[in-house]
Design an enzyme around this catalytic site. Sequence first.
Site, PDB file in Angstrom:
ATOM      1  N   LYS A   1      37.303 -35.261 -12.672  1.00 15.74           N
ATOM      2  CA  LYS A   1      36.727 -34.579 -13.829  1.00 15.74           C
ATOM      3  C   LYS A   1      36.433 -33.120 -13.467  1.00 15.74           C
ATOM      4  O   LYS A   1      37.350 -32.308 -13.447  1.00 15.74           O
ATOM      5  CB  LYS A   1      35.509 -35.358 -14.322  1.00 15.74           C
ATOM      6  CG  LYS A   1      35.924 -36.767 -14.793  1.00 15.74           C
ATOM      7  CD  LYS A   1      34.782 -37.636 -15.161  1.00 15.74           C
ATOM      8  CE  LYS A   1      35.254 -38.963 -15.737  1.00 15.74           C
ATOM      9  NZ  LYS A   1      36.063 -39.793 -14.810  1.00 15.74           N
TER      10      LYS A   1
ATOM     11  N   HIS B   1      30.218 -37.956 -14.846  1.00 23.09           N
ATOM     12  CA  HIS B   1      30.205 -36.927 -15.885  1.00 23.09           C
ATOM     13  C   HIS B   1      29.055 -35.941 -15.707  1.00 23.09           C
ATOM     14  O   HIS B   1      28.900 -35.027 -16.524  1.00 23.09           O
ATOM     15  CB  HIS B   1      30.135 -37.582 -17.267  1.00 23.09           C
ATOM     16  CG  HIS B   1      31.330 -38.437 -17.569  1.00 23.09           C
ATOM     17  ND1 HIS B   1      32.456 -37.946 -18.177  1.00 23.09           N
ATOM     18  CD2 HIS B   1      31.564 -39.752 -17.313  1.00 23.09           C
ATOM     19  CE1 HIS B   1      33.346 -38.923 -18.297  1.00 23.09           C
ATOM     20  NE2 HIS B   1      32.827 -40.025 -17.776  1.00 23.09           N
TER      21      HIS B   1
ATOM     22  N   SER C   1      29.536 -41.884 -20.745  1.00 26.74           N
ATOM     23  CA  SER C   1      30.796 -41.194 -21.019  1.00 26.74           C
ATOM     24  C   SER C   1      31.191 -41.176 -22.485  1.00 26.74           C
ATOM     25  O   SER C   1      31.901 -40.266 -22.920  1.00 26.74           O
ATOM     26  CB  SER C   1      31.921 -41.834 -20.206  1.00 26.74           C
ATOM     27  OG  SER C   1      32.058 -43.205 -20.519  1.00 26.74           O
TER      28      SER C   1
END
Length: 389
Positions: free
Chosen positions: A241, A210, A182
């Site tokens: 996300k 991610h 990240s």
Amino acid sequence: MDLFEKCKLEPRVLEMREKGIYPYFHALETRQDTEVVMEGRRRLMLGSNNYLGLTVNEQIIQAGIDAMRQYGTGCSGSRFLNGTLRLHLELEEALASFLEKEAAATFSTGFQSNLGIISALIGRSDYVVCDRENHASIYDGCKLSYGKMLRYRHGDMDDLRNALEAIPQSAGVLIVTDGIFSMSGDLAKLPDIVTLAKEYGARVMVDDAHGLGTIGRGGRGTADHFGLANEVDIYMGTFSKSLASLGGYVAGSAAIVDYIRHASRPFIFSASMPPANCATALAALRYLIAHPELVDRLRHVADYMRDGLRANGVPFRDSIAPIIPIYTYTPEATLASARALYDNGVYVNPVLPPATPATECLLRSSYMASFTDAQLDEAIGIFARVLKG
């Protein structure tokens, strides 16, 4: 000694506030979008993990509103008891299908997912082997388990081999790695990890918080990017996300997922995802499936930004991820640069110890598929002016 003696703020926090470079808790006054109003001023939002820009998609917002009207504001119980909605099951079925795994289960947060998966699977005689730069939730999941944790140097496959070599052959072993790291945007060396796992009889878990929505076929993530979807035993990810909501999940074989449902304390003893969160995650997943071109657009945005920074002599660490770290090395330089960017209309995340070594502090910039080239040009100009001026 007074228990609360430790609650006094560290001198460095007070010093940051006195110098006007304290970087935390800036208040948003608008939606999480490419442009925001933060503390009364327009800023380009280069610090969000809203990779596909779906937090402002009206279709997805409406799905959350409709779910709240139908099911109310919360579930008032755990998934194990009264807190399972048909929506949870639909989301799990859709996730498992998208990720090409037999089953999936959802948790109330992404952080909780790692706590729940690792602590359920790792017993007293088992080992977890972790990349040193794994997310904090992985480390906390290891602490919550009864097993032993070994760490290997970031991306160092020789060190991973050494760790595996030291484990008794009778022990169960789980190698856990972030798919995309990240802070740095690095990709895990998954082909090598899978090869070593097979050699030493270990299992592999990828935290793809991610990776989902950003790489792989149609956004299927890191394992798919490497063509290793069938070689990774467990996927973990979040909805906060790319999927524009809140929550997390585990995906794997039906046997693994069912075991976690019955053995994971964070799953059993936490209230389930609220209806609106569940519905927005499901709507965002369906939107991604219907619009795989979003992943291509995100790649264009990140590449466009890298090209612009490179052309303007702004150094950064290269990657294919929608994360561009700009190394500022010392805490003081990092905080000063973040403040200058903020004052000039760009929000980025300053990353300081303990998230980084003391000499490797950085500005973490991250990007959304919804950025326009004009917005990126504006951001590139501000970076060049502030960081080179």
